[in-house]
Scaffold this motif. Structure first.
Motif, short mmCIF file in Angstrom:
data_model
loop_
_atom_site.label_atom_id
_atom_site.label_comp_id
_atom_site.label_asym_id
_atom_site.label_seq_id
_atom_site.Cartn_x
_atom_site.Cartn_y
_atom_site.Cartn_z
N SER A 29 0.88 -1.05 0.11
CA SER A 29 -0.08 0.01 -0.05
C SER A 29 0.87 1.30 -0.01
N GLY A 30 2.09 1.01 0.28
CA GLY A 30 3.06 2.32 0.30
C GLY A 30 4.06 2.07 -0.68
N SER A 31 5.05 2.73 -0.65
CA SER A 31 6.28 2.91 -1.51
C SER A 31 7.01 1.62 -1.39
N LEU A 32 7.18 1.04 -2.56
CA LEU A 32 7.96 -0.22 -2.94
C LEU A 32 9.29 -0.06 -2.55
N LEU A 33 9.78 1.03 -3.08
CA LEU A 33 11.14 1.58 -2.90
C LEU A 33 11.51 1.48 -1.46
N LEU A 82 11.36 -4.42 10.87
CA LEU A 82 10.00 -5.28 10.32
C LEU A 82 8.67 -4.53 10.63
N PHE A 83 8.60 -3.94 11.67
CA PHE A 83 7.17 -3.42 12.07
C PHE A 83 7.08 -2.37 11.17
N ARG A 84 7.88 -1.47 10.89
CA ARG A 84 7.63 -0.38 9.81
C ARG A 84 7.53 -0.94 8.41
N MET A 85 8.02 -2.04 8.10
CA MET A 85 7.94 -2.58 6.77
C MET A 85 6.82 -3.21 6.87
N SER A 86 6.00 -3.73 7.87
CA SER A 86 4.62 -4.35 7.76
C SER A 86 3.70 -2.87 7.65
N GLN A 124 0.13 1.81 4.99
CA GLN A 124 0.49 3.41 4.60
C GLN A 124 -0.47 3.89 3.80
N GLY A 125 -0.73 3.22 2.49
CA GLY A 125 -1.76 3.93 1.51
C GLY A 125 -3.22 3.95 1.82
#
Length: 122
Positions: free
Chosen positions: A63-67, A110-114, A120-121
């Motif tokens: 949902s957020g930035s893949l980069l 990992l929490f932020r990546m989730s 995120q989006g």
């Protein structure tokens, strides 16, 4: 990303990090236990990389930035390898603490990546 895999990774990283920090604080040097937890965290991150590459192909888009997600993931993969290398070079109690802090840092990442992948989006 697969949610249950991410939760498993966070759990392993937190448990391994807490054990390593506690052992370091009581003066223990890096052992098979602390190195094994760090190795499992690194292995799970490599599995997560494979899942992150395959997921968008299968229709599981972030949902957020893949980069931003991949920058977090590659950085998180480097942390346990760096900490493990440090622990092999410097066999002091501080290396055990560094292994623990590295695992805990990976758990936070990992929490932020989730969040990037799932929330995120939205």
């Amino acid at each position: 990303m697969i949610e249950w895999l991410t939760l498993l990774q966070i759990l392993v990283a937190v448990v391994g990090g807490a054990i390593a920090v506690m052992l370091g604080l009581i003066g223990r040097r890096p052992s098979d236990l602390t190195m094994a937890f760090t190795g499992v965290v690194a292995l799970l991150l490599i599995v997560q990389l494979g899942v992150a590459i395959a997921s968008p192909i299968m229709g599981n888009e972030p949902s957020g930035s893949l980069l931003e997600f991949y920058i977090y993931l590659i950085s998180a993969i480097l942390i346990p390898f760096g900490a493990g290398f440090w622990a092999l070079l410097d066999r002091s109690r501080w290396s055990t603490i560094i292994l623990g802090v590295a695992c805990l840092a990976v758990a936070v990442m990992l929490f932020r990546m989730s969040q990037i992948w799932f929330i995120q989006g939205a």
